[in-house]
Design a protein around this motif. Structure first.
Motif, PDB file in Angstrom:
ATOM      1  N   GLY A 349     -21.705  58.916 100.280  1.00  0.00           N
ATOM      2  CA  GLY A 349     -20.863  59.606 101.251  1.00  0.00           C
ATOM      3  C   GLY A 349     -20.859  61.106 101.141  1.00  0.00           C
ATOM      4  O   GLY A 349     -20.096  61.772 101.858  1.00  0.00           O
ATOM      5  N   TRP A 350     -21.714  61.690 100.265  1.00  0.00           N
ATOM      6  CA  TRP A 350     -21.660  63.132 100.039  1.00  0.00           C
ATOM      7  C   TRP A 350     -23.045  63.763 100.085  1.00  0.00           C
ATOM      8  O   TRP A 350     -24.048  63.098  99.819  1.00  0.00           O
ATOM      9  CB  TRP A 350     -21.016  63.442  98.686  1.00  0.00           C
ATOM     10  N   ILE A 351     -23.067  65.056 100.390  1.00  0.00           N
ATOM     11  CA  ILE A 351     -24.304  65.823 100.408  1.00  0.00           C
ATOM     12  C   ILE A 351     -24.031  67.166  99.741  1.00  0.00           C
ATOM     13  O   ILE A 351     -22.967  67.764  99.927  1.00  0.00           O
ATOM     14  CB  ILE A 351     -24.817  66.015 101.857  1.00  0.00           C
ATOM     15  N   VAL A 352     -24.965  67.629  98.917  1.00  0.00           N
ATOM     16  CA  VAL A 352     -24.826  68.897  98.198  1.00  0.00           C
ATOM     17  C   VAL A 352     -25.699  69.952  98.870  1.00  0.00           C
ATOM     18  O   VAL A 352     -26.885  69.712  99.129  1.00  0.00           O
ATOM     19  CB  VAL A 352     -25.224  68.749  96.716  1.00  0.00           C
ATOM     20  N   ARG A 353     -25.092  71.104  99.127  1.00  0.00           N
ATOM     21  CA  ARG A 353     -25.833  72.225  99.709  1.00  0.00           C
ATOM     22  C   ARG A 353     -25.808  73.380  98.710  1.00  0.00           C
ATOM     23  O   ARG A 353     -24.741  73.748  98.225  1.00  0.00           O
ATOM     24  CB  ARG A 353     -25.198  72.675 101.031  1.00  0.00           C
ATOM     25  N   PRO A 354     -26.961  73.961  98.420  1.00  0.00           N
ATOM     26  CA  PRO A 354     -26.987  75.068  97.456  1.00  0.00           C
ATOM     27  C   PRO A 354     -26.235  76.276  97.988  1.00  0.00           C
ATOM     28  O   PRO A 354     -26.069  76.444  99.203  1.00  0.00           O
ATOM     29  CB  PRO A 354     -28.481  75.362  97.297  1.00  0.00           C
ATOM     30  N   ALA A 355     -25.785  77.125  97.091  1.00  0.00           N
ATOM     31  CA  ALA A 355     -25.120  78.363  97.500  1.00  0.00           C
ATOM     32  C   ALA A 355     -26.088  79.209  98.309  1.00  0.00           C
ATOM     33  O   ALA A 355     -27.297  79.190  98.085  1.00  0.00           O
ATOM     34  CB  ALA A 355     -24.647  79.130  96.267  1.00  0.00           C
ATOM     35  N   GLY A 356     -25.548  79.953  99.263  1.00  0.00           N
ATOM     36  CA  GLY A 356     -26.387  80.849 100.060  1.00  0.00           C
ATOM     37  C   GLY A 356     -26.469  80.405 101.499  1.00  0.00           C
ATOM     38  O   GLY A 356     -25.624  79.669 102.000  1.00  0.00           O
ATOM     39  N   GLY A 357     -27.515  80.861 102.177  1.00  0.00           N
ATOM     40  CA  GLY A 357     -27.663  80.620 103.600  1.00  0.00           C
ATOM     41  C   GLY A 357     -27.933  79.166 103.926  1.00  0.00           C
ATOM     42  O   GLY A 357     -28.495  78.413 103.126  1.00  0.00           O
ATOM     43  N   TYR A 358     -27.552  78.780 105.147  1.00  0.00           N
ATOM     44  CA  TYR A 358     -27.733  77.400 105.605  1.00  0.00           C
ATOM     45  C   TYR A 358     -29.200  77.112 105.880  1.00  0.00           C
ATOM     46  O   TYR A 358     -29.843  77.779 106.686  1.00  0.00           O
ATOM     47  CB  TYR A 358     -26.928  77.171 106.889  1.00  0.00           C
ATOM     48  N   ARG A 359     -29.737  76.131 105.150  1.00  0.00           N
ATOM     49  CA  ARG A 359     -31.065  75.590 105.425  1.00  0.00           C
ATOM     50  C   ARG A 359     -30.963  74.080 105.279  1.00  0.00           C
ATOM     51  O   ARG A 359     -30.765  73.567 104.179  1.00  0.00           O
ATOM     52  CB  ARG A 359     -32.117  76.147 104.457  1.00  0.00           C
ATOM     53  N   ALA A 360     -31.094  73.382 106.414  1.00  0.00           N
ATOM     54  CA  ALA A 360     -30.894  71.931 106.395  1.00  0.00           C
ATOM     55  C   ALA A 360     -31.814  71.247 105.399  1.00  0.00           C
ATOM     56  O   ALA A 360     -31.429  70.286 104.725  1.00  0.00           O
ATOM     57  CB  ALA A 360     -31.110  71.366 107.803  1.00  0.00           C
ATOM     58  N   SER A 361     -33.042  71.741 105.255  1.00  0.00           N
ATOM     59  CA  SER A 361     -34.027  71.067 104.406  1.00  0.00           C
ATOM     60  C   SER A 361     -33.708  71.172 102.920  1.00  0.00           C
ATOM     61  O   SER A 361     -34.283  70.450 102.111  1.00  0.00           O
ATOM     62  CB  SER A 361     -35.423  71.648 104.664  1.00  0.00           C
ATOM     63  N   GLU A 362     -32.800  72.074 102.527  1.00  0.00           N
ATOM     64  CA  GLU A 362     -32.479  72.251 101.113  1.00  0.00           C
ATOM     65  C   GLU A 362     -31.305  71.386 100.662  1.00  0.00           C
ATOM     66  O   GLU A 362     -30.957  71.377  99.487  1.00  0.00           O
ATOM     67  CB  GLU A 362     -32.174  73.727 100.833  1.00  0.00           C
ATOM     68  N   ALA A 363     -30.693  70.686 101.599  1.00  0.00           N
ATOM     69  CA  ALA A 363     -29.566  69.826 101.235  1.00  0.00           C
ATOM     70  C   ALA A 363     -30.064  68.582 100.500  1.00  0.00           C
ATOM     71  O   ALA A 363     -31.184  68.109 100.724  1.00  0.00           O
ATOM     72  CB  ALA A 363     -28.793  69.419 102.483  1.00  0.00           C
ATOM     73  N   VAL A 364     -29.239  68.072  99.608  1.00  0.00           N
ATOM     74  CA  VAL A 364     -29.572  66.851  98.864  1.00  0.00           C
ATOM     75  C   VAL A 364     -28.458  65.845  99.098  1.00  0.00           C
ATOM     76  O   VAL A 364     -27.310  66.056  98.689  1.00  0.00           O
ATOM     77  CB  VAL A 364     -29.724  67.121  97.348  1.00  0.00           C
ATOM     78  N   ALA A 365     -28.775  64.768  99.777  1.00  0.00           N
ATOM     79  CA  ALA A 365     -27.786  63.740 100.075  1.00  0.00           C
ATOM     80  C   ALA A 365     -27.813  62.663  99.006  1.00  0.00           C
ATOM     81  O   ALA A 365     -28.888  62.255  98.542  1.00  0.00           O
ATOM     82  CB  ALA A 365     -28.058  63.123 101.445  1.00  0.00           C
TER      83      ALA A 365
END
Length: 455
Positions: A349-365
């Motif tokens: 149920g969660w996804i981690v996004r690295p700090a910084g600018g939004y880039r969909a491809s860098e998210a880890v679900a």
């Protein structure tokens, strides 16, 4: 909602492709067009695309338009409060140099001229949730070109014979109008030698990161309207003095209107004299910086956590807060010592996004093919770097027929829609899909065309 037509219309389109045995001639025509127009994927010439477009009826279009424009107004309001309130700015946890540059005034009225709001949209219920904010028009050329490729197929010809009032959206036209309107509203538009209606436009980026084909498309369309534009390597910028006036120039001459596509984060990661000149020109009012630095904070992965922070309750109205709770996923900052138990217990149920600018491809679900130990390592790394964790809604799944050398049988994919706003007005859709996660690294992605059926 009984008046939603999208699912049925797309199923009808897929059935037509199937009747044609995959519409091989139509696919070939689409491939040839894409190869000759604006190749958009990694220099391969032809993007991964689908013959089946995203098809919206009046009800779907109304839902998406209203939702995008409402969220755009909220983000504009949050940005204005960010600029006025140092305590509120601190919620974004931005590096000091990044924050200082976001405070440079733009000299025009609309703080965020362009946005792309990535959205998960349920075509059967009309429900939608935002999954990312980009203060850019990236994806606009693909949205138009793939739609044009679809319109070259026999499947589209047969589909259009059955339905009247089919049209496509034009995000590039929206960008051009927004560039013009933003520049004319700039405080220094008619100062000195500046041309108040037809300024020299420089699309500024790092060449290694630039969306060259999108820039070429925009430059061509601006030329048709009598506006000279060119791509500008940010490293070539400098400030020079002529006839007692300072001006921003590159190797070809003055640049009065800058469409900034170089992200602020990248400018700080790759410092150069040209980036310094761009900042100085913005600070001194030597050039109109469209996509001013103040647009950057809401395009960081912090924005959803900030929107759900208690401090935002004093910024938004009750209706705006209700909209955020309904359409923006719950999000929190990860930090050392925080309780990771809820995220371990509900990994999917969660996804981690690295700090910084939004880039969909860098998210880890958490749902993306990893065991519990690997997810634990992702969470710990997120705590070390101050990442954001947010609720991960499942993408709406539909069927498409793949273009290129894909077969004739429909495949099931998850969908994401990028909703373009130009000066706060809805202007188009960048539709894409994937076999699995549309945001993570595991699913192969396809670009979709987008058609509107008014009947």
């Amino acid at each position: 909602m009984s008046n939603l037509q999208s699912r049925a219309l797309e199923s009808e389109f897929c059935a037509i492709v199937n009747e044609l045995g995959g519409d091989a001639e139509g696919k070939a025509a689409g491939d040839a067009f894409l190869a000759a127009s604006h190749p958009v994927r990694g220099g391969r010439g032809v993007p991964d695309w689908a013959v089946t477009p995203k098809i919206l009826g009046p009800a779907e279009l109304g839902i998406l338009r209203d939702g995008a424009e409402t969220f755009g107004r909220i983000l504009e309001k949050v940005t204005a409060h960010y600029l006025d309130d140092a305590d509120y700015r601190a919620l974004f946890r931005l590096p000091e140099e990044f924050e200082q540059q976001t405070l440079i005034p733009t000299g025009y009225d609309q703080l965020i001229p362009f946005m792309r709001l990535d959205t998960l949209f349920d075509q059967e219920t009309g429900a939608f949730r935002f999954c990312g904010v980009a203060t850019t028009s990236a994806g606009m050329t693909s949205a138009i070109d793939v739609t044009r490729a679809v319109c070259l197929t026999e499947a589209y010809r047969r589909f259009s014979e059955r339905h009247e009032g089919i049209h496509a959206l034009d995000p590039v036209g929206g960008v051009i109008e927004a560039l013009r309107e933003t520049y004319t509203s700039w405080a220094n538009a008619d100062a000195g030698t500046h041309h108040p209606e037809r300024p020299v436009v420089g699309i500024v980026d790092y060449p290694e990161s630039a969306s060259a084909v999108e820039f070429a498309d925009l430059i061509e369309r601006l030329a048709e309207e009598g506006v000279f534009a060119r791509f500008v390597d940010i490293r070539d910028l400098r400030i020079e003095e002529a006839a007692g006036q300072r001006r921003l120039v590159d190797s070809e001459g003055p640049v009065v209107c800058v469409y900034r596509r170089a992200p602020l984060g990248e400018m700080l990661e790759k410092p150069c004299a040209g980036a310094e000149a761009l900042v100085e020109a913005a600070r001194r009012g030597l050039a109109c910086l469209i996509g001013g630095f103040c647009a950057a904070p809401v395009a960081t992965n912090a924005i959803f956590a900030v929107l759900h922070a208690p401090e935002t309750e004093a910024v938004l109205t009750s209706d705006e807060l209700a909209f955020v709770r309904a359409h923006v996923p719950e999000a929190h900052f990860l930090e050392r010592g925080c309780d990771l138990t809820p995220y371990l217990a509900e990994q999917d149920g969660w996804i981690v996004r690295p700090a910084g600018g939004y880039r969909a491809s860098e998210a880890v679900a958490g749902v993306d093919r990893m065991d519990r130990d690997e997810w634990w390592r992702v969470l710990l790394a997120g705590c070390e770097e101050g990442a954001v964790i947010e609720r991960c809604d499942p993408a709406y799944r539909s069927q498409i027929v793949v273009g290129g050398e894909g077969g004739s049988e429909p495949i099931e994919v998850g969908n994401m829609l990028g909703l373009f706003l130009c000066r706060g007005a809805f202007r188009g859709v960048y539709a894409r899909c994937g076999h699995e996660s549309v945001m993570g690294a595991w699913g192969e992605h396809f670009d979709l065309g987008c058609l509107v059926v008014n009947e």
